[in-house]
Design a protein around this motif. Structure first.
Motif, mmCIF file in Angstrom:
data_model
loop_
_atom_site.group_PDB
_atom_site.id
_atom_site.type_symbol
_atom_site.label_atom_id
_atom_site.label_comp_id
_atom_site.label_asym_id
_atom_site.label_seq_id
_atom_site.Cartn_x
_atom_site.Cartn_y
_atom_site.Cartn_z
ATOM 1 N N PRO A 52 -7.611 -3.589 8.794
ATOM 2 C CA PRO A 52 -6.636 -3.589 7.691
ATOM 3 C C PRO A 52 -6.476 -2.181 7.124
ATOM 4 C CG PRO A 52 -8.734 -4.441 6.934
ATOM 5 C CD PRO A 52 -8.878 -4.241 8.417
ATOM 6 N N VAL A 53 -5.262 -1.836 6.752
ATOM 7 C CA VAL A 53 -4.968 -0.485 6.280
ATOM 8 C C VAL A 53 -5.702 -0.235 4.961
ATOM 9 C CG1 VAL A 53 -3.147 1.043 5.456
ATOM 10 C CG2 VAL A 53 -2.756 -0.421 7.444
ATOM 11 N N GLN A 54 -6.444 0.863 4.928
ATOM 12 C CA GLN A 54 -7.189 1.249 3.727
ATOM 13 C C GLN A 54 -6.368 2.263 2.926
ATOM 14 O OE1 GLN A 54 -10.162 -0.209 2.973
ATOM 15 N NE2 GLN A 54 -9.868 -1.450 4.827
ATOM 16 N N GLY A 55 -6.350 2.082 1.608
ATOM 17 C CA GLY A 55 -5.537 2.936 0.748
ATOM 18 C C GLY A 55 -5.867 4.407 0.862
ATOM 19 N N THR A 56 -7.168 4.755 0.932
ATOM 20 C CA THR A 56 -7.539 6.173 1.011
ATOM 21 C C THR A 56 -7.097 6.796 2.321
ATOM 22 O OG1 THR A 56 -9.727 5.475 1.790
ATOM 23 C CG2 THR A 56 -9.488 5.940 -0.567
ATOM 24 N N ARG A 57 -7.249 6.059 3.407
ATOM 25 C CA ARG A 57 -6.817 6.586 4.718
ATOM 26 C C ARG A 57 -5.302 6.696 4.776
ATOM 27 N NH1 ARG A 57 -5.008 8.549 8.524
ATOM 28 N NH2 ARG A 57 -5.697 8.499 10.704
ATOM 29 N N LEU A 58 -4.608 5.718 4.229
ATOM 30 C CA LEU A 58 -3.147 5.762 4.198
ATOM 31 C C LEU A 58 -2.667 6.948 3.373
ATOM 32 C CD1 LEU A 58 -0.372 4.500 4.777
ATOM 33 C CD2 LEU A 58 -0.684 3.095 2.738
ATOM 34 N N LEU A 59 -3.311 7.191 2.240
ATOM 35 C CA LEU A 59 -2.898 8.300 1.385
ATOM 36 C C LEU A 59 -3.031 9.638 2.112
ATOM 37 C CD1 LEU A 59 -1.920 9.166 -1.391
ATOM 38 C CD2 LEU A 59 -4.310 9.279 -2.127
ATOM 39 N N LYS A 60 -4.062 9.790 2.914
ATOM 40 C CA LYS A 60 -4.251 11.016 3.694
ATOM 41 C C LYS A 60 -3.087 11.214 4.667
ATOM 42 C CE LYS A 60 -7.563 13.257 6.800
ATOM 43 N NZ LYS A 60 -8.874 13.103 7.505
ATOM 44 N N VAL B 73 -0.088 9.826 4.433
ATOM 45 C CA VAL B 73 1.131 10.021 3.641
ATOM 46 C C VAL B 73 1.284 11.472 3.218
ATOM 47 C CG1 VAL B 73 2.135 9.560 1.363
ATOM 48 C CG2 VAL B 73 1.439 7.663 2.827
ATOM 49 N N ARG B 74 0.213 12.086 2.756
ATOM 50 C CA ARG B 74 0.298 13.470 2.299
ATOM 51 C C ARG B 74 0.674 14.417 3.436
ATOM 52 N NH1 ARG B 74 -5.030 13.282 -1.670
ATOM 53 N NH2 ARG B 74 -3.930 12.481 -3.518
ATOM 54 N N LYS B 75 0.119 14.168 4.611
ATOM 55 C CA LYS B 75 0.452 15.014 5.763
ATOM 56 C C LYS B 75 1.918 14.842 6.155
ATOM 57 C CE LYS B 75 -4.192 15.252 7.750
ATOM 58 N NZ LYS B 75 -5.039 14.918 8.907
ATOM 59 N N ILE B 76 2.397 13.601 6.133
ATOM 60 C CA ILE B 76 3.796 13.358 6.494
ATOM 61 C C ILE B 76 4.724 13.972 5.453
ATOM 62 C CG2 ILE B 76 5.565 11.575 6.797
ATOM 63 C CD1 ILE B 76 3.410 9.780 7.971
ATOM 64 N N GLU C 165 0.837 -1.205 0.000
ATOM 65 C CA GLU C 165 0.000 0.000 0.000
ATOM 66 C C GLU C 165 0.871 1.254 0.000
ATOM 67 O OE1 GLU C 165 -3.105 0.486 -0.389
ATOM 68 O OE2 GLU C 165 -3.925 -1.526 -0.206
ATOM 69 N N LEU C 166 1.975 1.220 0.722
ATOM 70 C CA LEU C 166 2.884 2.367 0.736
ATOM 71 C C LEU C 166 3.540 2.565 -0.631
ATOM 72 C CD1 LEU C 166 4.582 2.013 4.240
ATOM 73 C CD2 LEU C 166 3.245 3.970 3.423
ATOM 74 N N GLU D 246 2.105 22.200 16.316
ATOM 75 C CA GLU D 246 2.596 21.788 14.999
ATOM 76 C C GLU D 246 1.874 20.562 14.460
ATOM 77 O OE1 GLU D 246 6.869 22.628 13.947
ATOM 78 O OE2 GLU D 246 7.047 22.151 16.061
ATOM 79 N N GLY D 247 1.078 19.910 15.271
ATOM 80 C CA GLY D 247 0.282 18.795 14.784
ATOM 81 C C GLY D 247 0.988 17.468 14.939
ATOM 82 N N PRO D 248 0.246 16.365 14.763
ATOM 83 C CA PRO D 248 0.785 15.034 15.023
ATOM 84 C C PRO D 248 1.800 14.556 14.020
ATOM 85 C CG PRO D 248 -1.435 14.874 14.107
ATOM 86 C CD PRO D 248 -1.168 16.338 14.385
ATOM 87 N N HIS D 249 1.890 15.192 12.836
ATOM 88 C CA HIS D 249 2.785 14.705 11.800
ATOM 89 C C HIS D 249 4.117 15.453 11.765
ATOM 90 C CE1 HIS D 249 -0.465 12.257 10.143
ATOM 91 N NE2 HIS D 249 -1.235 13.291 10.374
#
Length: 294
Positions: free
Chosen positions: A111-119, A121-124, A22-23, A141-144
């Protein structure tokens, strides 16, 4: 920017591979530097590789994700690299959501969902891209936002500690493992038996100022003497009165009444001075919260 690197800590190989795939879809430039299956390995490999992102499973054998994150943040060499962005992966939904959001710590549900992971990833990605331009931690500064200073790491440790104290040890599986304890029959330890050659010294615990782990031994320091014993520090700590002896480092217990002062160095780290000995003892990040003005 160089390609970011990540470490995955997940004890189930199929789930680790699923997260890796997924990553690869969500973040093709991300290099998976290592995949490990337990918390102790996660801490060791993260210190060796100093990745940009950590994906820690909450429940792992030996050391859960929360415990591993605490240990890693305590030992992280900030002079060599900023602390990685940290994401927890958990199968526990409602409790996990409430607990992690309350402490502003990022999480993914299995299980890791692609849409949630993408969100995530973008923040990181945004946090890593802007890391060099941000001033040192000033809150909000937020969690990321990966920690970059002693203040950053102290803030992260407080978040992790809040999660653990709120029941996170049960979430991570630590509650499933046997914990050392003393029984009402035995009571607290009162005498240390330390051998020296053919002689055994009986050292009253009331005389001990410091217990310090040293290789395979533990140093027992009184005002004038030093002894070596083989009992592990963790086992000793379970037999001592916690109000009398404070843990100031992974390998150090100090009698609270023996502490004369605490000072902060230029890097922001704390050190203790004792009343009856000349040692200057470092305080780890994890235990620095003990030393605040009343």
């Amino acid at each position: 920017m160089p390609s970011p690197r990540a470490l995955i800590a997940e004890d189930e190989p199929l789930l680790a591979e699923a997260l890796r795939l997924e990553l690869a879809r969500a973040w093709p430039a991300l290099e998976i530097a290592a995949t490990v299956g337990d918390g102790h390995s996660a801490v060791r490999r993260a210190l060796e590789l100093r990745p940009d992102v950590l994906w820690f499973d909450i429940r792992m054998p030996g050391l859960g994700g929360l415990e591993a994150a605490l240990e890693l943040a305590d030992a992280w060499p900030l002079d060599l690299a900023p602390f990685p962005a940290l994401v927890f992966v958990t199968a526990y939904d409602q409790y996990a959501v409430q607990a992690f959001e309350a402490q502003a710590l990022d999480y993914l549900l299995k299980p890791v969902q692609g849409t949630r992971l993408l969100k995530t990833v973008r923040k990181i990605q945004a946090a890593l891209a802007g890391r060099a331009a941000r001033p040192p931690y000033a809150g909000g500064e937020g969690p990321h936002a990966p920690p970059r200073s002693e203040a950053d790491l102290q803030a992260l440790l407080e978040q992790l500690r809040g999660l653990v104290q709120g029941g996170g040890t049960a979430l991570s599986g630590a509650a499933d493992r046997p914990q050392p304890h003393r029984t009402a029959e035995t009571g607290p330890l009162s005498v240390i038996q330390a051998s020296s050659g053919a002689r055994i010294h009986f050292v009253p615990v009331a005389d001990v100022l410091v217990f310090e782990a040293a290789d395979k031994y533990v140093r027992v320091l009184t005002a004038q003497q030093e002894y070596l014993i083989r009992t592990p520090l963790k086992e000793l700590a379970a037999q001592l009165e916690p109000h009398d002896f404070w843990q100031i480092h992974r390998g150090t217990l100090v009698r609270a009444t023996a502490i004369a002062s605490v000072e902060r160095d230029e890097a922001g780290r704390l050190h203790l001075h004792l009343r009856e000995r000349s040692e200057r003892l470092p305080v780890s990040r994890l235990h620095a919260h003990r030393f605040k003005p009343m």
